[in-house]
Design a protein around this motif. Structure first.
Motif, mmCIF file in Angstrom:
data_model
loop_
_atom_site.group_PDB
_atom_site.id
_atom_site.type_symbol
_atom_site.label_atom_id
_atom_site.label_comp_id
_atom_site.label_asym_id
_atom_site.label_seq_id
_atom_site.Cartn_x
_atom_site.Cartn_y
_atom_site.Cartn_z
ATOM 1 N N ASP A 32 0.867 -1.182 0.000
ATOM 2 C CA ASP A 32 0.000 0.000 0.000
ATOM 3 C C ASP A 32 0.904 1.233 0.000
ATOM 4 O OD1 ASP A 32 -1.527 2.216 0.725
ATOM 5 O OD2 ASP A 32 -2.796 1.097 2.119
ATOM 6 N N TRP A 79 7.089 2.778 4.619
ATOM 7 C CA TRP A 79 6.639 4.149 4.332
ATOM 8 C C TRP A 79 7.834 5.109 4.301
ATOM 9 C CZ3 TRP A 79 6.765 8.741 7.190
ATOM 10 C CH2 TRP A 79 6.035 9.808 6.628
ATOM 11 N N PRO A 133 5.412 -1.704 8.464
ATOM 12 C CA PRO A 133 4.829 -0.681 7.578
ATOM 13 C C PRO A 133 5.524 0.674 7.688
ATOM 14 C CG PRO A 133 3.097 -1.914 8.678
ATOM 15 C CD PRO A 133 4.389 -2.401 9.253
ATOM 16 N N THR A 140 0.380 3.752 3.114
ATOM 17 C CA THR A 140 0.617 3.372 4.512
ATOM 18 C C THR A 140 1.852 2.502 4.708
ATOM 19 O OG1 THR A 140 -0.725 1.377 4.310
ATOM 20 C CG2 THR A 140 -1.870 3.384 4.984
ATOM 21 N N GLY A 141 2.361 1.943 3.636
ATOM 22 C CA GLY A 141 3.508 1.041 3.774
ATOM 23 C C GLY A 141 3.121 -0.374 4.174
ATOM 24 N N VAL A 142 1.830 -0.612 4.375
ATOM 25 C CA VAL A 142 1.367 -1.966 4.732
ATOM 26 C C VAL A 142 1.519 -2.865 3.507
ATOM 27 C CG1 VAL A 142 -0.686 -3.312 5.307
ATOM 28 C CG2 VAL A 142 -0.247 -1.148 6.478
ATOM 29 N N TRP A 143 2.022 -4.075 3.715
ATOM 30 C CA TRP A 143 2.107 -5.020 2.588
ATOM 31 C C TRP A 143 1.399 -6.314 2.905
ATOM 32 C CZ3 TRP A 143 5.247 -9.410 3.599
ATOM 33 C CH2 TRP A 143 6.164 -9.284 4.643
ATOM 34 N N ASP A 144 0.808 -6.856 1.870
ATOM 35 C CA ASP A 144 0.064 -8.110 1.988
ATOM 36 C C ASP A 144 0.702 -9.166 1.107
ATOM 37 O OD1 ASP A 144 -2.025 -7.883 3.756
ATOM 38 O OD2 ASP A 144 -3.258 -6.759 2.339
#
Lengths: 306, 801
Positions: B652, B783, B779, B655-659
């Motif tokens: 993302d 980011w 995250p 936000t730096g969130v990764w899935d």
């Protein structure tokens, strides 16, 4: 892990519980779900002289809506009751978004909304949600009942304004002035972790105009933060890309984050901005104006919980 | 006994639970019913309880300890301090790496959580209360939280207890060919450089450490129930440290609630409970709490790398240079073979055909817990393979080459075995390119690259990461591998009873690996005795044959081989019994699964059970009765499984969130004894790999406080975060030297997996030009990399307002 010695009482009525609080000495804690208190006792961070367990007190496990739309949540209503409630979808988008994001499913089976408000952890989700909704807590003591608005209930980290002989018996969400929209977004490093950042947004619209707005922030200050300027930027006009951007910016400046192992202050402030934009952006694009945001916009963290 | 039909009467191996059968785990029956028997389940008459007082500070001089209030608390039986331990020469003990470690602190505390005193009382609550009454006067000293602080000119010397220790350097060590490597770098077209930190982690088994020591004054026998992956090593150590006669020591490892390397070392709590039992002449139980386990017992990793690869512009690797700085904490207590200071770090690049390589390693003392255990790892192999695969990805990127093509080009080829690695290991088998092709096909590599390019145009960040590696599992051959001088062989003892049922004991110790299930399958394979007829026992030094225990994926390669070998000894004797029963000479006897028969008359035969009965009731003249034997197995080499892990992710950008989108795992671990258990091992390893990559680490603030001292701060992924895995088992290259062709597997995924996740995230953000984000790839770090287009270091101390 072995807690320090404490006295344990499990009264069968509120009156009995209140007398125990009144006469119990300097450091008495009420035990409802115990999902924060018990771990703290286990680590001896909390060493109460007495626990008053209210789980045997009848008639506190409810949540219900009054005919005028006021929502009432009893002291023994568990997070999971709200997560799976049929009362929230449609009418309480902010609560419905937050309920599945509280801690983890095990905690949600035991923990309570009212207990979470009393615990007043700046990283607790419900205090932000209730603050954004303009909710209040009903306290009962020897002198009877009184309502304490959330804004006056939580006064600092782990501090509330209950008297030592009062029990928080109910949380109240007032009826909506229009159609509710909003949501709750949270970034957590793992399900059950304390929030890096949580953002609660609740708006009520009538005739295309936002008639009431509330924004509150989790985990970015010494206690739950009401972003009142940000909310004010939304009220009295239709929701628009401009008002959303302004509210997001004002919410970000209302945050008082600290740099720690969950991220820099700058990052957390940035997340507040992103989350407010995402929740309100969802509301804007939704045709009904009552979109529940919270399960898709943060990507990984929220999706997992949902 | 005899029939006339000619067809084979061999048993169906899968039906009797032999090799290749996904037999259900026999141990699970008692675990699922809550009937396991862990150390904390051991309750002895008159048992007392011990609690440890730990240091709140990372580095401080102890000015005084006043335990008088603790002694005065009713129910307190004994308070032990370092001073009292010193009178018995037990204040310090040797580590498994020829260093010393404080049992209870005397002069200084050297990390937060260090053992300072302990209380033995009637119940654990009183013991805990009494610990809080002990007054310790500390004079704080500057804490050292990473090697760079430790190497500074003016750094305080942490180990001022050691004569000749003038600084904080533990060792300088090197391996490989320096001159050859220098030449390779002179000839290189491209030099690719990487700096990385593999963060400090903790194996964190759900069951913490603990012991119940029971010294019997009347018999002079010391029995200790204790959480050990290697009970025989503990017996030897107790004999040496406590100066007790070894034959009067019995160590029992009952059911173990996970070890992951954490339960290999000897801990102060064990020693204190033993001394307390001797002094008080009654059983003493010590059960560590989660915080104690996380802040004081064997950690893993915490190694910094400076890596360089010399490359020819067509993609050929010419040479590799590595320098590691390892943060060992306050005591050098790595549980690893004596010869190698930084474990098997030099197993790096074993899968690649690299002409020259050189590794220098430096160890540094810091004010952190000691350990350096092999956390689901064959002695620093995890760091080696992570460094290797991060370096390989960077090298391919620096060359502008495709990730898969670069690996394919540099792999050791199938017909190159045996292959001498640049650091001196001998790899013996594998089909690396084939495994890679299986993985690429499964992930649909070419299509993903197209999808990735399309997504990027719309602002979506997709990434793909590959990790390929072979690792040395199953230490080891006795020429090179020993711990404290004890060679790393292992053993099995098989007793076949007259009714054909059997008991098998080994020197290994299961902690979730499923030995009770798989060992019986090896016996079934070798002897045709149904697996259900074989009971497996481990962990009691009074009954089990001497072995070096279970860690570093050595059980199947070493103890498992011993099980096959002892079964063959039994079969050899059974053959003589069969000849006797069938009244033919031994040369005329043939074997098929479960049965001997006469070569010229296959219908005439005897079952293995009939032979067993004869061993006790009808043996030939001159033959020793019984059907029992023991085998000690010294493997000729390590085993070399190979693995390909491929991960795809979406990051993302806001936000730096990764899935994780998909994870494909191709494991070639040779012959699989129980495919279901192997798959479980791989999935468990992948989950720990995901944990390392995404969230799990221990760090410290500038004051030396441990961040990660409980499960709220030390993050283990739960079912909600853990991605799904797609496992592939179609490539099977049997180990050429193992009796049943098996290779180690328990750790492959945890070793090779982390780089795949990190490589995928780095691939997703490749347009930023960022070279590295240290694990865990949280995250906020992503980011920061996206926002500031700079590398993100994860070295402690943490940033804090």
């Amino acid at each position: 892990m072995f807690p320090a010695r404490f006295r344990y009482e499990a009264p069968h009525s509120l009156d009995e519980a209140i007398s125990l609080l009144r006469d119990g000495g300097d450091y008495v804690k009420v035990l409802a779900g115990g999902q924060s208190l018990v771990p703290m006792m286990k680590l001896r961070f909390a060493t109460p002289d007495m626990l008053v367990d209210i789980n045997d007190v009848p008639g506190l496990a409810y949540h219900r809506t009054d005919p005028d739309g006021t929502l009432r949540i009893g002291a023994l209503c568990r997070h999971a009751d709200l997560e799976f409630s049929s009362l929230l979808p449609g009418t309480q988008p902010t609560m419905a978004a937050a309920a599945p994001l509280v801690a983890d499913p095990l905690v949600r089976n035991r923990g309570t909304l009212v207990g979470s408000l009393c615990h007043a952890d700046p990283q607790g989700d419900w205090a932000s949600v209730m603050l954004a909704l303009g909710g209040s807590v009903i306290a009962q003591g020897p002198a009877g009942r009184r309502a304490i608005p959330l804004a006056e209930f939580v006064t600092g980290p782990f501090e509330n304004t209950l008297g030592h002989d009062e029990i928080a018996v109910e949380a109240v969400v007032p009826k909506a002035l229009g159609t509710r929209a909003g949501g709750y977004l949270k970034l957590e490093r793992r399900v059950g972790d304390f929030a890096t950042v949580g953002t609660a947004v609740a708006i009520e619209t009538s005739g295309g105009t936002v008639v009431r707005a509330g924004i509150a922030l989790t985990g970015v200050g010494g206690s739950t933060i009401a972003a009142t300027d940000a909310a004010a930027a939304l009220a009295g006009k239709p929701l628009s890309a401009d008002s959303i951007a302004e509210a997001a910016e004002l919410a970000a400046s209302a945050a008082q984050p600290k740099t720690d192992h969950r991220g820099t202050a700058e990052y957390k402030r940035h997340l507040v901005r992103v989350f407010v934009s995402r929740i309100l952006g969802g509301s804007l694009s939704s045709t009904t104006g009552s979109s529940t945001t919270g399960s898709s916009a943060t990507g990984a963290a929220a999706e997992r919980a949902a | 006994m005899t029939t006339t039909a000619d067809e084979s009467r061999a048993l169906d191996e899968i039906k009797i639970g032999g090799l290749g059968s996904s037999r259900k785990r026999v141990e699970d029956d008692r675990f699922i019913r809550g009937k396991g028997n862990y150390v904390d389940d051991v309750v002895l008459p008159g048992m007392l309880h011990m609690e440890i007082l730990r240091s709140p500070l990372a580095h401080a001089r102890i000015k005084s300890i006043d335990a008088s209030k603790a002694w005065a608390l009713p129910g307190v039986r004994l308070v032990l301090t370092g001073e009292m331990m010193a009178t018995r020469n037990l204040a310090w003990m040797p580590t498994l790496s020829y260093d010393t470690q404080a049992v209870l602190a005397t002069d200084k505390v050297r990390f937060q959580g260090q053992e300072v005193a302990c209380v033995i009382a009637d119940d654990p609550y009183i013991a805990k209360d009494a610990c809080e009454l002990i007054e310790v006067d500390y004079e704080p000293l500057p804490p050292i939280m990473n090697p760079w602080q430790g190497l500074a000119e003016d750094a305080p010397v942490i180990r001022d207890d050691k004569v000749n220790q003038a600084d904080n350097v533990v060792y300088n060590w090197e391996v490989g060919d320096k001159a050859g490597t220098d030449r390779a770098f002179e000839q290189a077209d491209v030099i690719s450089k990487m700096e990385l930190h593999y963060p400090r982690s903790h194996p964190s088994p759900i069951e913490c450490c603990g012991s119940v020591a029971d010294f019997n004054r009347a018999t002079q026998k010391l029995t200790v129930y204790l959480t050990s992956q290697a009970p025989h090593i503990v017996r030897a150590a107790v004999a040496m440290v406590a100066e007790l006669p070894e034959h009067m020591i019995r160590i029992v490892s009952p059911d173990i609630g996970g070890g992951f390397g954490n339960k290999v070392p000897i801990y102060p709590g064990y020693v204190c409970s033993i001394l307390a039992s001797i002094l008080l002449e009654c059983p003493v139980k010590w059960i560590e709490d989660k915080t104690g386990n996380l802040i004081s017992t064997g950690f893993a990793r915490d190694v910094y790398l400076k890596g360089e690869m010399a490359l020819r512009k067509d993609g050929k690797i010419l040479g590799v240079r590595m320098h590691t700085d390892a943060d060992h904490g306050a005591f050098f207590s790595d549980a690893q073979p004596s010869k190698f200071k930084i474990g098997l770090m030099h197993s790096a690049f074993a899968a690649y055909d690299v002409p020259a390589a050189h590794l220098t390693a430096r160890g540094v003392y810091t004010n952190k817990a000691p350990g350096g255990v092999a956390y689901r790892c064959s002695f620093r192999v995890t760091e080696a393979m992570f460094f290797q695969e991060r370096m390989v990805q960077a090298a391919a990127d620096d060359l502008g080459m495709d990730q898969a093509a670069f690996r394919r080009m540099n792999f050791v080829r199938d017909d190159d075995f045996p292959h001498r690695t640049p650091f001196g290991f001998l790899t013996d088998s594998g089909q690396y390119a084939k495994c890679l092709e299986v993985g690429l096909k499964a992930i649909d590599y070419e299509n993903f690259r197209k999808e990735q390019a399309e997504a990027r145009k719309r602002g979506r960040l997709l990434g793909l990461g590959i990790s390929t590696m072979t690792e040395p599992l199953g230490a080891g051959n006795s020429r090179e591998y020993d711990i404290l001088g004890i060679k790393m062989f292992d053993s099995a003892e098989l007793k076949v009873h007259m009714t054909g049922k059997a008991i098998l004991r080994t020197g290994a110790k299961t902690q979730g690996q499923g030995h009770e299930t798989t060992w019986a399958q090896i016996v079934a394979h070798e002897l045709g005795i149904p697996a259900d007829d074989v009971v497996v026992e481990e962990g009691d030094t009074d009954t089990a044959p001497f072995g070096m225990g279970t860690y570093a994926s050595r059980s199947t390669p070493v103890a498992g081989a011993a099980v096959a070998m002892v079964s063959r000894k039994i079969r050899a004797k059974a053959r003589k019994l069969a000849a006797h029963l069938l009244e033919v000479s031994e040369e005329d006897i043939e074997w098929e699964l479960g049965r001997f028969y006469v070569r010229s008359a296959p219908g005439r035969g005897v079952t293995i059970q009939e032979c067993a009965m004869a061993a006790y009731s009808n043996m030939p003249d001159g033959m020793e009765p019984g059907l029992e034997n023991t085998a000690y197995y010294d493997p000729p080499n390590l085993t070399w499984p190979f693995a390909v892990y491929i991960v795809t992710v979406e990051v993302d950008p806001e936000t730096g969130v990764w899935d994780v989108l998909r994870m494909v795992a191709v494991d070639d671990c040779g012959v699989r004894i129980n495919p279901m258990i192997v798959e479980g091992q791989i999935m468990g390893g992948l989950t720990e790999a995901y944990a390392m990559a995404s969230m799990q680490f221990i760090t410290f603030d500038a004051d030396g406080n441990c961040v990660g001292s409980n499960y709220m701060d030390y993050l283990l992924p739960s079912a909600w975060e853990t991605p799904g895995y797609e496992l592939h088992s179609e490539v099977v290259t049997p180990c050429p030297h193992h009796p049943i062709g098996a290779k180690g597997i328990g750790e492959c995924a945890a070793v090779g997996g982390p780089a795949a996740f990190v490589n995928a995230v780095m691939d997703a953000i490749s347009e930023t030009g960022v070279r590295n984000i240290d694990m865990p790839v949280l995250p906020d770090r992503v980011w920061e990399a996206l926002t500031y287009r700079r590398d993100v270091s994860g070295a402690p101390p943490i940033r804090q307002d």
